[in-house]
Design a protein around this motif. Sequence first.
Motif, PDB file in Angstrom:
ATOM      1  N   GLU A  16       0.844  -1.190   0.000  1.00  0.00           N
ATOM      2  CA  GLU A  16       0.000   0.000   0.000  1.00  0.00           C
ATOM      3  C   GLU A  16       0.883   1.245   0.000  1.00  0.00           C
ATOM      4  O   GLU A  16       1.622   1.463  -0.945  1.00  0.00           O
ATOM      5  N   ASN A  17       0.867   2.042   1.074  1.00  0.00           N
ATOM      6  CA  ASN A  17       1.643   3.282   1.100  1.00  0.00           C
ATOM      7  C   ASN A  17       2.944   3.154   1.893  1.00  0.00           C
ATOM      8  O   ASN A  17       3.523   4.160   2.304  1.00  0.00           O
ATOM      9  N   THR A  18       3.397   1.915   2.078  1.00  0.00           N
ATOM     10  CA  THR A  18       4.630   1.684   2.832  1.00  0.00           C
ATOM     11  C   THR A  18       5.649   0.964   1.954  1.00  0.00           C
ATOM     12  O   THR A  18       5.332  -0.034   1.315  1.00  0.00           O
ATOM     13  N   ALA A  19       6.864   1.504   1.932  1.00  0.00           N
ATOM     14  CA  ALA A  19       7.983   0.834   1.264  1.00  0.00           C
ATOM     15  C   ALA A  19       8.875   0.220   2.332  1.00  0.00           C
ATOM     16  O   ALA A  19       9.165   0.850   3.354  1.00  0.00           O
ATOM     17  N   ILE A  20       9.290  -1.029   2.103  1.00  0.00           N
ATOM     18  CA  ILE A  20      10.164  -1.742   3.038  1.00  0.00           C
ATOM     19  C   ILE A  20      11.473  -2.029   2.313  1.00  0.00           C
ATOM     20  O   ILE A  20      11.469  -2.658   1.253  1.00  0.00           O
ATOM     21  N   LEU A  21      12.583  -1.561   2.871  1.00  0.00           N
ATOM     22  CA  LEU A  21      13.879  -1.684   2.220  1.00  0.00           C
ATOM     23  C   LEU A  21      14.801  -2.604   3.005  1.00  0.00           C
ATOM     24  O   LEU A  21      14.924  -2.475   4.226  1.00  0.00           O
ATOM     25  N   ALA A  22      15.462  -3.534   2.292  1.00  0.00           N
ATOM     26  CA  ALA A  22      16.562  -4.304   2.865  1.00  0.00           C
ATOM     27  C   ALA A  22      17.843  -3.551   2.537  1.00  0.00           C
ATOM     28  O   ALA A  22      18.212  -3.437   1.367  1.00  0.00           O
ATOM     29  N   THR A  23      18.507  -3.026   3.554  1.00  0.00           N
ATOM     30  CA  THR A  23      19.634  -2.112   3.328  1.00  0.00           C
ATOM     31  C   THR A  23      20.976  -2.713   3.738  1.00  0.00           C
ATOM     32  O   THR A  23      21.894  -1.990   4.103  1.00  0.00           O
ATOM     33  N   GLY A  24      21.084  -4.041   3.690  1.00  0.00           N
ATOM     34  CA  GLY A  24      22.342  -4.665   4.072  1.00  0.00           C
ATOM     35  C   GLY A  24      22.610  -4.508   5.555  1.00  0.00           C
ATOM     36  O   GLY A  24      21.747  -4.803   6.392  1.00  0.00           O
ATOM     37  N   GLU A  25      23.773  -4.005   5.905  1.00  0.00           N
ATOM     38  CA  GLU A  25      24.157  -3.895   7.312  1.00  0.00           C
ATOM     39  C   GLU A  25      23.413  -2.778   8.042  1.00  0.00           C
ATOM     40  O   GLU A  25      23.505  -2.679   9.268  1.00  0.00           O
ATOM     41  N   ASP A  26      22.693  -1.942   7.299  1.00  0.00           N
ATOM     42  CA  ASP A  26      21.902  -0.888   7.941  1.00  0.00           C
ATOM     43  C   ASP A  26      20.512  -1.368   8.355  1.00  0.00           C
ATOM     44  O   ASP A  26      19.708  -0.586   8.865  1.00  0.00           O
ATOM     45  N   GLY A  27      20.194  -2.637   8.100  1.00  0.00           N
ATOM     46  CA  GLY A  27      18.941  -3.213   8.569  1.00  0.00           C
ATOM     47  C   GLY A  27      17.780  -3.025   7.621  1.00  0.00           C
ATOM     48  O   GLY A  27      17.953  -2.866   6.419  1.00  0.00           O
ATOM     49  N   VAL A  28      16.578  -3.045   8.186  1.00  0.00           N
ATOM     50  CA  VAL A  28      15.340  -2.892   7.424  1.00  0.00           C
ATOM     51  C   VAL A  28      14.745  -1.522   7.734  1.00  0.00           C
ATOM     52  O   VAL A  28      14.599  -1.146   8.904  1.00  0.00           O
ATOM     53  N   LYS A  29      14.400  -0.773   6.686  1.00  0.00           N
ATOM     54  CA  LYS A  29      13.804   0.546   6.871  1.00  0.00           C
ATOM     55  C   LYS A  29      12.382   0.531   6.335  1.00  0.00           C
ATOM     56  O   LYS A  29      12.097  -0.076   5.293  1.00  0.00           O
ATOM     57  N   PHE A  30      11.489   1.234   7.028  1.00  0.00           N
ATOM     58  CA  PHE A  30      10.090   1.370   6.639  1.00  0.00           C
ATOM     59  C   PHE A  30       9.834   2.835   6.302  1.00  0.00           C
ATOM     60  O   PHE A  30      10.142   3.727   7.107  1.00  0.00           O
ATOM     61  N   LEU A  31       9.266   3.074   5.103  1.00  0.00           N
ATOM     62  CA  LEU A  31       9.056   4.432   4.626  1.00  0.00           C
ATOM     63  C   LEU A  31       7.592   4.664   4.297  1.00  0.00           C
ATOM     64  O   LEU A  31       6.918   3.785   3.751  1.00  0.00           O
ATOM     65  N   ASP A  32       7.102   5.868   4.605  1.00  0.00           N
ATOM     66  CA  ASP A  32       5.775   6.300   4.208  1.00  0.00           C
ATOM     67  C   ASP A  32       5.886   6.953   2.837  1.00  0.00           C
ATOM     68  O   ASP A  32       6.541   7.984   2.680  1.00  0.00           O
TER      69      ASP A  32
END
Length: 294
Positions: free
Chosen positions: A26-42
């Motif tokens: 929906e309106n959320t992007a989920i990123l796998a960023t390597g060693e920086d972890g998982v980020k959730f974006l609106d």
Amino acid sequence: LDMADIEDPVRLARYDQTAFDCEIIENTAILATGEDGVKFLDISNIREIQDLGHYETTAWKLQVKDSYLFISYDVYPEGRTHTITMLDISDPTNPEYIRHLLPQWDQIREQGDGVNSFVVEGDYLYSVGSGINVWDISDPQNVSNVGCCFHTPRLENITLSQHQLFLGYRNEYRQLNLENPASPIFISRFGLYDCAGKLSSDLNYLFADQCNRRQIQIFDIEDQENIEEVSRYTVPNSRSYIKVIPEDQNFYIAEYSGFSIVDFERNWDPREISYLQTGRVNHITIMGNHAYLS
């Protein structure tokens, strides 16, 4: 990107973060960023992307099922190997750890291969490394390993299509039947080559990357008992690529220098429609008339 005109994609917005995989819910992007972890974006306002939440881990690949997120290449707390981590993301501002899925083959401590890749389909998760592990995830609070077999050589890649599991080895591809998901049955091997790369598929075709990252082999898998190579596509102008994403009658190529769109209506003669130089692209997510590059 605005993809309304696939011959002329238009950049709409940019969020500065290296990412290796991406899911859009929906309106959320989920990123796998390597060693920086998982980020959730609106991303409800694509021109003003906002941070929602973060989960500290090591993450290279991810996949969402319902309100749960599965992450691979997270280092197991005891340092045993790479595993899959499961999170509850019903509240993306506060993702909650559920459990690790640790492969069951006995050789894992010595070989250290762990999970090279995985895919979620229905109520099951399939992971590959030194073997195939099958997990029943129908009850997220009681996930169980329902099938395991050791394989050699090491399994590199995996994709699913029409109850068929396709595996990439170092120099060939193998096809398994999943009518009983807990017990995949070997059907055939095909495509003996010097190096077998990543796999992707839709209902009718299997796209097999070659390790030189210049050529893509395309197999017709509609007739599951008679898999045939229908064409090969060479990335032009000495470019090299990372991943292929099929979508309708086109396929999208994530490249080291940008991304391209290839017309596949004539499967024996794929042709490039457009190319956009963006810098390295690890993954492409297509949602309607938009493409999200990570």
